[in-house]
Structure formats: C-alpha cells, structure tokens
Design a protein around this motif. Structure first.
Motif, PDB file in Angstrom:
ATOM      1  N   TRP A   1       7.963  -0.322   3.748  1.00  0.00           N
ATOM      2  CA  TRP A   1       7.964   0.863   4.639  1.00  0.00           C
ATOM      3  C   TRP A   1       7.093   0.386   5.810  1.00  0.00           C
ATOM      4  O   TRP A   1       7.582   0.698   6.879  1.00  0.00           O
ATOM      5  N   LYS A   2       6.091  -0.136   5.934  1.00  0.00           N
ATOM      6  CA  LYS A   2       5.393  -0.436   7.019  1.00  0.00           C
ATOM      7  C   LYS A   2       5.976  -1.290   8.120  1.00  0.00           C
ATOM      8  O   LYS A   2       5.631  -1.238   9.352  1.00  0.00           O
ATOM      9  N   ASP A   3       7.021  -1.994   7.625  1.00  0.00           N
ATOM     10  CA  ASP A   3       7.780  -2.862   8.561  1.00  0.00           C
ATOM     11  C   ASP A   3       8.978  -2.303   9.243  1.00  0.00           C
ATOM     12  O   ASP A   3       9.780  -2.718  10.157  1.00  0.00           O
TER      13      ASP A   3
ATOM     14  N   GLU B   1       6.472   1.891  -1.651  1.00  0.00           N
ATOM     15  CA  GLU B   1       5.767   0.936  -0.946  1.00  0.00           C
ATOM     16  C   GLU B   1       7.102   0.073  -0.033  1.00  0.00           C
ATOM     17  O   GLU B   1       7.036  -0.665   1.030  1.00  0.00           O
ATOM     18  N   ARG B   2       8.342   0.011  -0.712  1.00  0.00           N
ATOM     19  CA  ARG B   2       9.344  -1.036  -0.151  1.00  0.00           C
ATOM     20  C   ARG B   2      10.899  -0.541  -0.851  1.00  0.00           C
ATOM     21  O   ARG B   2      10.874   0.035  -1.708  1.00  0.00           O
TER      22      ARG B   2
ATOM     23  N   GLU C   1       8.737  10.232   7.134  1.00  0.00           N
ATOM     24  CA  GLU C   1       7.674  11.079   7.755  1.00  0.00           C
ATOM     25  C   GLU C   1       6.345  10.560   7.540  1.00  0.00           C
ATOM     26  O   GLU C   1       5.528  10.385   8.481  1.00  0.00           O
ATOM     27  N   GLU C   2       5.936  10.062   6.311  1.00  0.00           N
ATOM     28  CA  GLU C   2       4.743   9.391   5.924  1.00  0.00           C
ATOM     29  C   GLU C   2       4.306   8.278   6.827  1.00  0.00           C
ATOM     30  O   GLU C   2       3.257   7.908   7.231  1.00  0.00           O
ATOM     31  N   ASN C   3       5.366   7.472   6.938  1.00  0.00           N
ATOM     32  CA  ASN C   3       5.220   5.967   7.746  1.00  0.00           C
ATOM     33  C   ASN C   3       5.534   6.218   9.169  1.00  0.00           C
ATOM     34  O   ASN C   3       6.022   5.194   9.653  1.00  0.00           O
TER      35      ASN C   3
END
Length: 240
Positions: free
Chosen positions: A77-79, A51-52, A154-156
C-alpha cells in the motif's frame, strides 16, 4: 470447499523455494478472489491485507508458467499512488469491456530476482472460472472490496477513483480518476509496444506483397521512394 488465505498462503512455498510469510500485524481484509492481469495475461488468486495486495498464480486451467511470470507478486500500500475500480476501455476504440482494476505503484515479484514494474491492469472479480473462492457473486464481493479500498486509500493518502456507479466510494473526482486511467492505459500500451510494432511490420510486409502481386515491383519501388521523400520533406520544411 472454499479456498481461503489460511488454506492457500499459510506455509506456502513457491517453486523457487521461497516461503511466504505474513508481515508483522498483517491481516486479511479481502479473502480469495480472482484477478486476471491484462498486462501479463496471467491468472491469479488475489488477497488484500492492511499491508498489501497479494497475487498468487492459479494451478491448472488458466495458470501461467513460472518461467514467464513469478509465482507470486505483491503491491504494498505504501508504494501505491493511484487506484481505479470499475470497467473502462484499455484502448481508445471499443474492444470488449476493458479492465476494472488499475493500480499505479510498484508491483514486486516474490522471487529470488525480485523484479518489479510500476503498474498493473486487469479484471478483478469474485471467482469466475476458478470456483471455490471466498465470494459467491460480484455483489457480495464488492460489498467487502469497495469499503476496504476506500478505507486503505484514505489511510495511505492514495488517489482512489471509480466508475460512475461506484462514485460514493471514490476519494477523488472524475478528472483525477481520468488521469489515473490515462496513465495506466499508456503504461499498458507501452508494455506491448514491441509486439505492436512487430504486428504492424508484418501487416506492412503483407501489404507490400499484395501490392507487388497486383501491380509491379517498379511501381511499388517508386511509390516507396515517393513516400520516404515526402516524409523527410515534411520533417524538414513543412513541420518547421
């Protein structure tokens, strides 16, 4: 005895009183390692989950006062928009090895204020002076670290670049990698702009003092007027 996430993060409370909690489904993928933030000049113990990134200040040697920096900080990771691993210089002229980790993305303080910046630059390694962390040497550390960085990038859908020696793990080419490095370096230099201006000002004052002591005040005054006049003439006429 090695200090891992279960020892350092579980039930941990920062000095401000907030308790660290894992996110739902969060798993440690890269356990305790050393991260020295060049942008903050602060030593952390780091962890990477699905997640981070989690960075926790060290205790004792190399630790920073919480009055200066939050005890913990996170990078979700989303940021993240870009990551580069591998040593590159922080300045156009050579000073040391530079930094081997650059992250473009929201870096959030785990604090009541929850302040954030949009990058971090520093040196990531197995343990360094800290000791007692999860990886015995850089080879073992990178064996775990690099596949994780590639997989999660790659996933994000994150641009992940590397120096040439680690290019098999990169998800973008050298041109895209150079753009991330340039952006991170410019943000790093920008964060120190006030300090740089102060140093240049002090150097300028020292230079004037030396010039006055070697010549005369009148000469320096006239030279200053000439330089200022020349600058405005350039701005108004020559540059246009």
């Amino acid at each position: 005895m090695k200090q891992r996430a279960k020892d350092l993060l579980t039930n941990y409370k920062i000095p401000a009183g907030l308790e660290f909690k894992y996110l739902p489904g969060e798993e440690i993928l890269v356990d305790s390692f050393s991260f020295t933030s060049s942008s903050l000049i602060c030593q952390y113990i780091g962890f990477i989950t699905n997640e981070r990134f989690i960075f926790k200040q060290t205790q004792g040697f190399g630790s920073a006062d919480e009055l200066k920096h939050a005890d913990m900080k996170f990078i979700n990771w989303k940021d993240i928009t870009g990551i580069v691993y591998g040593y590159h210089k922080l300045f156009p002229f050579p000073i040391g090895k530079g930094a081997n980790l650059r992250i473009l993305g929201k870096v959030i303080d785990f604090s009541p204020e929850g302040e954030s910046v949009n990058f971090d630059v520093g040196v990531i390694k197995n343990a360094g002076l800290l000791g007692g962390l999860s990886y015995s040497d850089m080879k073992n550390f990178e064996k775990v670290l690099l596949p994780v960085l590639k997989k999660l990038s790659e996933e994000n859908e994150i641009s992940f670049g590397t120096s040439e020696e680690y290019s098999e793990f990169a998800t973008v080419n050298s041109n895209e990698t150079a753009k991330i490095i340039e952006k991170a370096n410019s943000l790093y230099i920008e964060s120190y702009k006030a300090t740089i201006y102060l140093l240049l000002g002090l150097i300028g004052i020292l230079g004037l003092w030396i010039l006055i002591s070697l010549t005369s005040f009148t000469f320096v005054f006239l030279l200053g007027l000439l330089i200022i006049g020349g600058f405005f003439a350039y701005k108004k006429y020559l540059k246009s």
